[in-house]
Design a protein around this motif. Sequence first.
Motif: not given
Length: 363
Positions: A16-22, A42, A62, A90, A112
């Motif tokens: 996952e490249d989204s810090t928020a989603d992590q 990422e 994702d 995703s 998500k």
Amino acid sequence: MDIESADQALHILHIEDSTADQGLARITLRRAGLACRIQTVETFDDLQQALATQVFDLILADYHLPGFTALDAWALVEPLSPRPPFVLLSGAIGEAAAVDVMRLGMTDFLRKEDMARLPLVLTRAMEVHEARRAKEQAMAELALSERRLAELTEHLQSSIEEERASIAREIHDDIGGSLTSVKFDLAWITRNSPANQALQAHAGAALEMLQHALGASQRIMMNLRPPVLDQGLVAAVQWLAENFERRTGVPVQLRTSSEQMATSPEVQLVAYRTAQEALTNIGKYAQASRVEIELSDREGFLTLEVTDNGCGMTAEQREKPRSFGLRGLHERARTVDGWLDVSSQPGRGTSIIVSVPLPSRLT
């Protein structure tokens, strides 16, 4: 799925490249009380490095990532052994596309927007994974057991045949020789005591009993390991057919593709024992008036077919407990990479076929 200690915590790789989603995934799993250690990557290079150096219990990915997609990640995960469950998390693809992705072999898909269901989805994925792994292990153990059973069967068959041959030699060399010597002595007594009628009568009766014993020993020896096998399979099956016809009065028609068949002794013995068992069963149970035997070594296979026009068998009769004759033939055929087929219907006779592949140099 109960996790009672830190050692049992799931080791999850989160792609996952989204810090928020992590962070959201971590919080969701922690609030659900699911013990886990999450490692995030990422980039594709980081993913390759992680998979090459560590073992993960579950992959959470994702779909769209910088420079690659979940399909590229799946291509790295799919060859792993053991392969961990792969859950797609995703919001960038539709349901139809998700179904197509799942058909590739991924374990599950979650949008998500439904992040609250993540603990349930991961737990279910692990349960399915464990069930599948247990099934695969059971199948592997079953295959190993069957292979060992086949090896044991082959060893037992070889041991039995060796013992039969040894007993047949002893009957021929010791018992047969001794009985023949006694027969000569009784014949001498008969010739040299013409005046003693009582002695003549006893000697004559003894000769008759002795001749019966010689015939019995010869029959036993032939059943154990007929010397006619040394003359080839065709001659041995011909002898079986003639002996069966003489004992039962049931005519036997034998057809062969050639007079001599270049087969190994092991294959010859399997075919001979199959014919012997088939004829024995016909004599005991079939109530047949005609028997046909076809022996062929064409098209790369040795094939023996024994057919009768008797009363036939039901499927229940073929599979009844303690019916080891046909099962033994199946196992014999397997020892030489062959197979046995039994075709029978009540009132329409029975056909037993054994086929064994022949090495190309023998065809």
